[in-house]
Design a protein around this motif. Structure first.
Motif, PDB file in Angstrom:
ATOM      1  N   ALA A 382       0.350   9.414   2.670  1.00 40.93           N
ATOM      2  CA  ALA A 382      -1.044   9.648   3.083  1.00 40.93           C
ATOM      3  C   ALA A 382      -1.133   9.801   4.596  1.00 40.93           C
ATOM      4  CB  ALA A 382      -1.927   8.499   2.603  1.00 40.93           C
ATOM      5  N   GLN A 383      -0.421   8.947   5.316  1.00 45.67           N
ATOM      6  CA  GLN A 383      -0.431   9.003   6.776  1.00 45.67           C
ATOM      7  C   GLN A 383       0.152  10.316   7.276  1.00 45.67           C
ATOM      8  OE1 GLN A 383       1.409   5.566   8.574  1.00 45.67           O
ATOM      9  NE2 GLN A 383       1.878   6.652  10.468  1.00 45.67           N
ATOM     10  N   ALA A 384       1.271  10.743   6.696  1.00 56.32           N
ATOM     11  CA  ALA A 384       1.910  11.991   7.125  1.00 56.32           C
ATOM     12  C   ALA A 384       1.022  13.195   6.839  1.00 56.32           C
ATOM     13  CB  ALA A 384       3.250  12.140   6.416  1.00 56.32           C
ATOM     14  N   ALA A 386      -2.294  13.144   6.699  1.00 56.14           N
ATOM     15  CA  ALA A 386      -3.414  13.074   7.648  1.00 56.14           C
ATOM     16  C   ALA A 386      -3.011  13.587   9.024  1.00 56.14           C
ATOM     17  CB  ALA A 386      -3.919  11.643   7.754  1.00 56.14           C
ATOM     18  N   GLU A 387      -1.776  13.351   9.418  1.00 52.83           N
ATOM     19  CA  GLU A 387      -1.314  13.787  10.734  1.00 52.83           C
ATOM     20  C   GLU A 387      -0.885  15.249  10.751  1.00 52.83           C
ATOM     21  OE1 GLU A 387       1.780  11.016  11.534  1.00 52.83           O
ATOM     22  OE2 GLU A 387       0.419   9.391  12.111  1.00 52.83           O
ATOM     23  N   SER A 388      -0.698  15.862   9.590  1.00 48.03           N
ATOM     24  CA  SER A 388      -0.178  17.229   9.509  1.00 48.03           C
ATOM     25  C   SER A 388      -1.251  18.278   9.233  1.00 48.03           C
ATOM     26  CB  SER A 388       0.891  17.308   8.410  1.00 48.03           C
ATOM     27  OG  SER A 388       1.941  16.402   8.652  1.00 48.03           O
ATOM     28  N   VAL A 389      -2.369  17.872   8.644  1.00 43.80           N
ATOM     29  CA  VAL A 389      -3.405  18.829   8.237  1.00 43.80           C
ATOM     30  C   VAL A 389      -4.240  19.250   9.441  1.00 43.80           C
ATOM     31  CG1 VAL A 389      -5.505  19.102   6.861  1.00 43.80           C
ATOM     32  CG2 VAL A 389      -3.520  17.932   5.892  1.00 43.80           C
ATOM     33  N   GLN A 390      -4.375  20.578   9.643  1.00 37.52           N
ATOM     34  CA  GLN A 390      -5.220  21.056  10.737  1.00 37.52           C
ATOM     35  C   GLN A 390      -6.690  20.762  10.450  1.00 37.52           C
ATOM     36  OE1 GLN A 390      -3.109  23.214   8.864  1.00 37.52           O
ATOM     37  NE2 GLN A 390      -2.429  24.879  10.206  1.00 37.52           N
ATOM     38  N   LYS A 391      -7.471  20.691  11.510  1.00 36.56           N
ATOM     39  CA  LYS A 391      -8.886  20.341  11.359  1.00 36.56           C
ATOM     40  C   LYS A 391      -9.663  21.380  10.564  1.00 36.56           C
ATOM     41  CE  LYS A 391      -9.305  17.449  15.492  1.00 36.56           C
ATOM     42  NZ  LYS A 391      -9.409  16.190  14.716  1.00 36.56           N
ATOM     43  N   ASN A 392      -9.210  22.652  10.584  1.00 37.45           N
ATOM     44  CA  ASN A 392      -9.959  23.684   9.867  1.00 37.45           C
ATOM     45  C   ASN A 392      -9.498  23.847   8.429  1.00 37.45           C
ATOM     46  OD1 ASN A 392      -7.428  24.848  10.563  1.00 37.45           O
ATOM     47  ND2 ASN A 392      -8.305  26.910  10.367  1.00 37.45           N
ATOM     48  N   ALA A 393      -8.494  23.087   8.009  1.00 34.46           N
ATOM     49  CA  ALA A 393      -7.947  23.231   6.660  1.00 34.46           C
ATOM     50  C   ALA A 393      -8.908  22.695   5.609  1.00 34.46           C
ATOM     51  CB  ALA A 393      -6.601  22.517   6.552  1.00 34.46           C
ATOM     52  N   ILE A 394      -8.785  23.227   4.400  1.00 31.53           N
ATOM     53  CA  ILE A 394      -9.480  22.675   3.234  1.00 31.53           C
ATOM     54  C   ILE A 394      -8.484  21.821   2.471  1.00 31.53           C
ATOM     55  CG2 ILE A 394     -10.601  23.200   1.032  1.00 31.53           C
ATOM     56  CD1 ILE A 394     -11.591  25.804   2.255  1.00 31.53           C
ATOM     57  N   VAL A 395      -8.874  20.598   2.178  1.00 25.61           N
ATOM     58  CA  VAL A 395      -8.031  19.687   1.405  1.00 25.61           C
ATOM     59  C   VAL A 395      -8.583  19.596  -0.014  1.00 25.61           C
ATOM     60  CG1 VAL A 395      -7.215  17.317   1.152  1.00 25.61           C
ATOM     61  CG2 VAL A 395      -7.306  18.372   3.422  1.00 25.61           C
ATOM     62  N   VAL A 396      -7.724  19.876  -0.981  1.00 26.56           N
ATOM     63  CA  VAL A 396      -8.050  19.687  -2.398  1.00 26.56           C
ATOM     64  C   VAL A 396      -7.247  18.488  -2.872  1.00 26.56           C
ATOM     65  CG1 VAL A 396      -7.999  20.704  -4.704  1.00 26.56           C
ATOM     66  CG2 VAL A 396      -8.444  22.159  -2.704  1.00 26.56           C
ATOM     67  N   GLU A 397      -7.921  17.511  -3.459  1.00 20.78           N
ATOM     68  CA  GLU A 397      -7.230  16.265  -3.828  1.00 20.78           C
ATOM     69  C   GLU A 397      -7.397  15.959  -5.301  1.00 20.78           C
ATOM     70  OE1 GLU A 397      -7.060  12.602  -5.330  1.00 20.78           O
ATOM     71  OE2 GLU A 397      -9.003  12.806  -4.326  1.00 20.78           O
ATOM     72  N   ALA A 532       8.460  18.774   7.071  1.00 19.98           N
ATOM     73  CA  ALA A 532       8.287  19.591   5.870  1.00 19.98           C
ATOM     74  C   ALA A 532       6.833  19.988   5.678  1.00 19.98           C
ATOM     75  CB  ALA A 532       8.795  18.827   4.647  1.00 19.98           C
ATOM     76  N   LEU A 533       5.933  19.039   5.875  1.00 23.57           N
ATOM     77  CA  LEU A 533       4.505  19.321   5.715  1.00 23.57           C
ATOM     78  C   LEU A 533       4.020  20.323   6.749  1.00 23.57           C
ATOM     79  CD1 LEU A 533       3.230  15.681   5.054  1.00 23.57           C
ATOM     80  CD2 LEU A 533       3.161  17.568   3.419  1.00 23.57           C
ATOM     81  N   LYS A 534       4.324  20.068   7.997  1.00 15.12           N
ATOM     82  CA  LYS A 534       3.834  20.941   9.071  1.00 15.12           C
ATOM     83  C   LYS A 534       4.408  22.346   8.953  1.00 15.12           C
ATOM     84  CE  LYS A 534       2.869  17.218  12.349  1.00 15.12           C
ATOM     85  NZ  LYS A 534       3.215  16.570  13.622  1.00 15.12           N
ATOM     86  N   SER A 535       5.673  22.454   8.583  1.00 15.34           N
ATOM     87  CA  SER A 535       6.300  23.764   8.441  1.00 15.34           C
ATOM     88  C   SER A 535       5.671  24.557   7.301  1.00 15.34           C
ATOM     89  CB  SER A 535       7.805  23.583   8.204  1.00 15.34           C
ATOM     90  OG  SER A 535       8.424  24.818   7.961  1.00 15.34           O
ATOM     91  N   ALA A 536       5.445  23.900   6.176  1.00 14.20           N
ATOM     92  CA  ALA A 536       4.857  24.586   5.026  1.00 14.20           C
ATOM     93  C   ALA A 536       3.442  25.061   5.331  1.00 14.20           C
ATOM     94  CB  ALA A 536       4.865  23.662   3.812  1.00 14.20           C
ATOM     95  N   ILE A 537       2.634  24.196   5.931  1.00 14.81           N
ATOM     96  CA  ILE A 537       1.250  24.560   6.245  1.00 14.81           C
ATOM     97  C   ILE A 537       1.207  25.695   7.257  1.00 14.81           C
ATOM     98  CG2 ILE A 537      -0.929  23.731   7.215  1.00 14.81           C
ATOM     99  CD1 ILE A 537      -0.111  20.915   6.152  1.00 14.81           C
TER     100      ILE A 537
END
Length: 556
Positions: A382-384, A386-397, A532-537
């Protein structure tokens, strides 16, 4: 009105275009052939293919929720509608304006009970605002116009139309008419508002529950103004429909949760509950503790009249646009507050800032010692994220076990940048991410999906790859239905986990994803998770990360 000679299939698509529909999500079958024939000539409508009907409807749901606009999906007769019912149930609770259609045999042919036939309207009716089977091609304009009007009249929601093949092939001189939109932004009378204001200014300890309608009506500013005027703590309603309220506002305290005992304790500290565009304490599993304290004064504002006073006595039940009503209330409340009350409100806000969501998040991030745990700790995932998602991204959970951890660290402040599970039934997230990506082109989509949830709609990966959408699927893989295990232990006192593990064999999400054209990798080392998260996004391409996390509770 002018008329034109049209067949039903062409008229239907022209009507959708004029109502503002830009996408039709579908999975075609024989009863849809007439519509598919005409679709190629409907240049302004994009047909989006899904490989199973529940995925198709979830895509439409995600599109409607991310855009707030009318959309359409087409299903294949009775089995197709049956496949989609779980997704339609979710769309009902999310309030998505969707014209759901299903192909039907020619009028009269159903008497012979051919394969795939059942009357469609009774199947769909319990989950939609209106359902109808078209009987004459001459009625097509009136029916489609009514369907769009009903879907887009607050409270928004899906509608259903059965499309017999004979209607789509019939021709007639048709007047297509024009669209109707119902303006439903009325406000209570001055007398009623005065009564509400009197209750508000007499409160010494108000609390606010912020609901989905604040996001849907772009009413965050008004809600924040009220919270600051009153010095009232704000909690998200228990169901994660959308963002509901900006998490970084100083009055925001976090999710109310669906733990009845905790909710009762939280609300019991206050003398006035103000519910803004939310359900009033929609819970999950039964608990003998009632979440609503006795004798708590309640003001509930919602456009959904069914929710008002549904389960609990409500002193002021106000039907209407929460944004409009807040704009009428705020100046009256401002005039009614004394200097002493304003001072008290500021003091409460100062105290809140030391224990609000932002303060708790900072404390968790600074004190976390989960970075070396193997398997990866859910809290570290969860922490990773939160730190990887850009502010303009849409999060589907759609990760039930991870959701509480994610809500405590994920910074989402924009109204339509978070889409959660509205109904409680699994299957929305995989397809919903596709719909969100189409609704907001170019916006990165991060879909956080439990391994069990993913298997309800894994076919959505093909559509994501086919359309080359910027979706990063993060699979929280604990090899089980962990939330069911936890509830079995907590609620039944046993760890006999029958039918709750995915270990013989384990699910191979990387192979499934690559087999449908999506780049994928497994991450089981916490030191490589953030990269991995930042690269994929950042890639802007469809990708999947299978994150192996701690399975949690195990048999003794």
């Amino acid at each position: 009105m002018s008329t034109q000679r049209l067949n039903g299939r062409t008229a239907f698509l022209k009507l959708l275009q004029d109502e503002g529909v830009t996408h039709v999500f579908g999975n075609p079958g024989t009863t849809e052939l007439a519509l598919m024939e005409a679709m190629s000539d409907a240049a302004s409508i994009k047909y989006v293919l899904g490989l199973q009907e529940s995925v198709v409807l979830s895509m439409a749901d995600g599109f409607a929720r991310a855009s707030g606009q009318l959309t359409a999906c087409n299903l294949h007769c009775t089995p197709g509608l049956g496949h989609a019912m779980g997704a339609l149930y979710n769309a009902r609770f999310s309030g998505s304006p969707i014209i759901v259609t299903a192909g039907q045999y020619e009028l009269g042919y159903g008497l012979l009970e051919p394969m795939l036939y059942e009357p469609l309207v009774p199947i769909a009716q319990p989950l939609v605002k209106w359902a109808y089977e078209i009987q004459r091609v001459e009625d097509l304009p009136r029916v489609v116009r009514r369907a769009a009007k009903v879907a887009l009249t607050p409270p928004f929601g899906p509608v259903f139309l059965s499309l017999p093949g004979s209607i789509l092939d019939d021709e007639a001189d048709l007047s297509l008419g024009h669209r109707t939109r119902v303006l439903a932004h009325g406000s209570p009378t001055d007398h009623d508002l005065d009564d509400v204001v009197r209750a508000v200014v007499q409160s010494r300890s108000p609390v606010i529950i912020a609901g989905r309608e604040l996001a849907e009506q772009d009413a965050f500013e008004e809600a924040q103004t009220l919270a600051e005027m009153l010095g009232a703590p704000v909690y998200h309603e228990p169901i994660p429909y959308n963002t509901r309220y900006p998490v970084c506002h100083r009055a925001f305290m976090g999710d109310l949760t669906r733990n009845q005992k905790k909710v009762h304790e939280t609300l019991g500290q206050h003398d006035l509950l103000i519910v803004l565009g939310a359900d009033l304490l929609r819970m999950s599993a039964y608990n003998e503790t009632d979440p609503m304290p006795n004798d708590l004064l309640v003001i509930h504002i919602s456009e959904r009249e069914w929710e008002l006073g549904k389960n609990y006595p409500t002193d002021f039940a106000i039907r209407g646009s929460v944004k409009t009503i807040l704009n009428s209330l705020l100046p009256r409340v401002d005039v009614g507050l004394t200097i002493e009350q304003r001072t008290d409100a500021q003091e409460r806000l100062e105290l809140m800032s030391k224990r609000n969501w932002t303060a708790c998040r900072s404390q968790f991030l600074s004190s976390s010692s989960l970075s070396t745990n193997v398997p990866i700790a859910p809290g570290f995932l969860a922490q990773a994220i939160a730190e990887s998602v850009q502010k303009n991204a849409i999060v589907v959970e759609e990760a039930p076990t991870l959701a509480p951890l994610l809500s405590s660290v994920l910074e989402v402040n924009e109204p339509r940048n978070f889409l959660g599970l509205a109904s409680g039934g699994l299957g929305f997230g995989m397809g919903g991410a596709v719909g969100a990506a189409l609704a907001r082109p170019g916006t990165p989509i991060v879909a956080i999906i439990g391994d069990g949830s993913a298997m309800y709609a894994i076919q959505a990966l093909w559509t994501a790859a086919h359309l080359d959408l910027p979706i990063t699927y993060v699979i929280a893989n604990n090899r089980s239905y962990r939330i069911i295990k936890e509830r079995l232990v907590a609620m039944r006192g046993t760890d006999r986990f029958l039918g709750m593990d995915f270990t013989k064999p384990q699910l191979d999400f990387v192979s499934m994803a690559t087999g449908m054209g999506v780049t994928a990798r497994t991450v089981d080392d916490p030191s490589s998770l953030r990269e991995a998260l930042k690269s994929a996004i950042a890639s802007g391409k469809p990708s999947l990360i299978d994150v192996v996390i701690d399975p949690g509770v195990q048999k003794a």
